[in-house]
Scaffold this motif. Sequence first.
Motif, mmCIF file in Angstrom:
data_model
loop_
_atom_site.group_PDB
_atom_site.id
_atom_site.type_symbol
_atom_site.label_atom_id
_atom_site.label_comp_id
_atom_site.label_asym_id
_atom_site.label_seq_id
_atom_site.Cartn_x
_atom_site.Cartn_y
_atom_site.Cartn_z
ATOM 1 N N ALA A 52 0.835 -1.201 0.000
ATOM 2 C CA ALA A 52 0.000 0.000 0.000
ATOM 3 C C ALA A 52 0.868 1.248 0.000
ATOM 4 O O ALA A 52 0.638 2.201 -0.754
ATOM 5 C CB ALA A 52 -0.935 -0.011 1.209
ATOM 6 N N ARG A 53 1.903 1.252 0.831
ATOM 7 C CA ARG A 53 2.747 2.444 0.952
ATOM 8 C C ARG A 53 3.651 2.627 -0.260
ATOM 9 O O ARG A 53 3.925 3.760 -0.672
ATOM 10 C CB ARG A 53 3.526 2.366 2.260
ATOM 11 N N HIS A 54 4.095 1.523 -0.866
ATOM 12 C CA HIS A 54 4.912 1.659 -2.073
ATOM 13 C C HIS A 54 4.082 2.148 -3.260
ATOM 14 O O HIS A 54 4.569 2.947 -4.066
ATOM 15 C CB HIS A 54 5.608 0.344 -2.408
ATOM 16 N N HIS A 55 2.852 1.674 -3.372
ATOM 17 C CA HIS A 55 2.000 2.182 -4.439
ATOM 18 C C HIS A 55 1.781 3.684 -4.286
ATOM 19 O O HIS A 55 1.842 4.440 -5.269
ATOM 20 C CB HIS A 55 0.650 1.460 -4.431
ATOM 21 N N ARG A 56 1.534 4.145 -3.062
ATOM 22 C CA ARG A 56 1.285 5.568 -2.873
ATOM 23 C C ARG A 56 2.559 6.392 -3.086
ATOM 24 O O ARG A 56 2.518 7.495 -3.628
ATOM 25 C CB ARG A 56 0.694 5.818 -1.489
ATOM 26 N N ALA A 57 3.706 5.853 -2.660
ATOM 27 C CA ALA A 57 4.966 6.559 -2.888
ATOM 28 C C ALA A 57 5.271 6.645 -4.379
ATOM 29 O O ALA A 57 5.773 7.673 -4.870
ATOM 30 C CB ALA A 57 6.106 5.862 -2.149
ATOM 31 N N PHE A 58 4.972 5.588 -5.126
ATOM 32 C CA PHE A 58 5.151 5.610 -6.576
ATOM 33 C C PHE A 58 4.246 6.659 -7.205
ATOM 34 O O PHE A 58 4.682 7.444 -8.054
ATOM 35 C CB PHE A 58 4.853 4.220 -7.150
ATOM 36 N N LEU A 59 2.989 6.698 -6.786
ATOM 37 C CA LEU A 59 2.067 7.703 -7.308
ATOM 38 C C LEU A 59 2.607 9.110 -7.062
ATOM 39 O O LEU A 59 2.566 9.966 -7.948
ATOM 40 C CB LEU A 59 0.683 7.533 -6.682
ATOM 41 N N ARG A 60 3.116 9.351 -5.854
ATOM 42 C CA ARG A 60 3.652 10.675 -5.535
ATOM 43 C C ARG A 60 4.785 11.049 -6.490
ATOM 44 O O ARG A 60 4.811 12.158 -7.038
ATOM 45 C CB ARG A 60 4.148 10.697 -4.077
ATOM 46 N N ARG A 61 5.716 10.121 -6.718
ATOM 47 C CA ARG A 61 6.847 10.423 -7.602
ATOM 48 C C ARG A 61 6.395 10.601 -9.049
ATOM 49 O O ARG A 61 6.911 11.444 -9.774
ATOM 50 C CB ARG A 61 7.911 9.316 -7.496
ATOM 51 N N VAL A 62 5.422 9.792 -9.474
ATOM 52 C CA VAL A 62 4.930 9.874 -10.844
ATOM 53 C C VAL A 62 4.229 11.203 -11.095
ATOM 54 O O VAL A 62 4.455 11.850 -12.128
ATOM 55 C CB VAL A 62 3.974 8.695 -11.133
ATOM 56 N N VAL A 63 3.359 11.607 -10.178
ATOM 57 C CA VAL A 63 2.649 12.873 -10.376
ATOM 58 C C VAL A 63 3.640 14.035 -10.387
ATOM 59 O O VAL A 63 3.525 14.952 -11.204
ATOM 60 C CB VAL A 63 1.563 13.063 -9.306
ATOM 61 N N HIS A 64 4.626 13.979 -9.503
ATOM 62 C CA HIS A 64 5.672 15.006 -9.507
ATOM 63 C C HIS A 64 6.356 15.045 -10.875
ATOM 64 O O HIS A 64 6.545 16.129 -11.456
ATOM 65 C CB HIS A 64 6.696 14.713 -8.408
ATOM 66 N N HIS A 65 6.713 13.889 -11.406
ATOM 67 C CA HIS A 65 7.381 13.841 -12.707
ATOM 68 C C HIS A 65 6.475 14.390 -13.801
ATOM 69 O O HIS A 65 6.917 15.165 -14.667
ATOM 70 C CB HIS A 65 7.782 12.404 -13.030
ATOM 71 N N MET A 66 5.213 14.004 -13.787
ATOM 72 C CA MET A 66 4.292 14.455 -14.823
ATOM 73 C C MET A 66 4.136 15.972 -14.803
ATOM 74 O O MET A 66 4.181 16.628 -15.855
ATOM 75 C CB MET A 66 2.934 13.767 -14.654
ATOM 76 N N VAL A 67 3.950 16.542 -13.615
ATOM 77 C CA VAL A 67 3.754 17.991 -13.531
ATOM 78 C C VAL A 67 5.001 18.725 -13.999
ATOM 79 O O VAL A 67 4.923 19.712 -14.731
ATOM 80 C CB VAL A 67 3.367 18.416 -12.101
ATOM 81 N N THR A 68 6.162 18.236 -13.587
ATOM 82 C CA THR A 68 7.398 18.937 -13.955
ATOM 83 C C THR A 68 7.738 18.778 -15.434
ATOM 84 O O THR A 68 8.589 19.510 -15.956
ATOM 85 C CB THR A 68 8.592 18.444 -13.109
ATOM 86 N N THR A 69 7.075 17.847 -16.129
ATOM 87 C CA THR A 69 7.294 17.695 -17.569
ATOM 88 C C THR A 69 6.131 18.245 -18.388
ATOM 89 O O THR A 69 6.053 17.993 -19.591
ATOM 90 C CB THR A 69 7.549 16.226 -17.938
ATOM 91 N N GLY A 70 5.221 18.985 -17.748
ATOM 92 C CA GLY A 70 4.221 19.726 -18.501
ATOM 93 C C GLY A 70 2.788 19.268 -18.413
ATOM 94 O O GLY A 70 1.900 19.896 -18.996
ATOM 95 N N VAL A 71 2.497 18.179 -17.691
ATOM 96 C CA VAL A 71 1.119 17.721 -17.545
ATOM 97 C C VAL A 71 0.421 18.590 -16.507
ATOM 98 O O VAL A 71 0.956 18.820 -15.422
ATOM 99 C CB VAL A 71 1.074 16.232 -17.133
ATOM 100 N N ARG A 72 -0.783 19.053 -16.817
ATOM 101 C CA ARG A 72 -1.500 19.961 -15.923
ATOM 102 C C ARG A 72 -2.912 19.490 -15.587
ATOM 103 O O ARG A 72 -3.707 20.237 -15.027
ATOM 104 C CB ARG A 72 -1.580 21.358 -16.561
#
Length: 263
Positions: A52-72
């Motif tokens: 559960a915690r690894h899935h949520r940590a992955f989501l956090r890193r993925v959303v950070h990556h998406m936003v910093t590469t232009g996804v809004r």
Amino acid sequence: MSDRADRHATDFTSPNAARMHDFLLGGTLNTPVDRAAATAAVARRPELLDLARHHRAFLRRVVHHMVTTGVRQFLDLGSGLPTVHPTHDVARDHHDDLPVVYVDHDPTTVDHGRRILRDTAGTVIEADLLDPDAVLGHPETRRLLDFTRPVGILAIDVLDTCADHDRARAAVDAYIAAGPTGGMVAITHASGQEDPAAGRDERPAALYPVQRTRRSPHRIATWLNRLTLVEPGIVPPWRWRPDEATPRPPERSDVICAVGVVT
């Protein structure tokens, strides 16, 4: 809010999978009955807490990556409750109130989630993620998301609840096709032998009421062949661009993940 959703009162008398998941993540939007059921599930399968915690940590890193590469803007499929570093909170660390549409099929979770999001630019819709037409055509999806611009599509800890390979792949294809170049897709999936008997995942029914279906990394890669995979490719979630907040790897897990860009 639809009349159908209004008719569903939030049920706090029975264990709810989304609130149990909130408890495993260290959240506070759960009840004694949820905590008791989640604790019993972890007693039988201790790795559930790590997963559960690894899935949520992955989501956090993925959303950070998406936003910093232009996804809004984001579409979060099979989301559960938007609590404990959910998509809209992670995105808001970078830009105020980016629109997020969370999708869940459970009326109680939808009702509770909408209450959580009432002061944000997001919402929760009641729909089956395996029915992309219903998700993409939902009035709230159409109101909040602009599919002429890149969309971040998240399917975290959910695609392996569909045993039908063709239906799961068709859904992934439809979501990839919905957005323009520059959009991104992130998934996690239980991986392993695909023999129906060997691949069965006997997770506690109270927490995971739908049978999990393991699929090989090769099959999952074919689902994503219309995307350009982001390095390091298909790996366990804790190996996808870990940072100082990434939990230590679990002792046992068969989960893999991937992030791809629509090209």
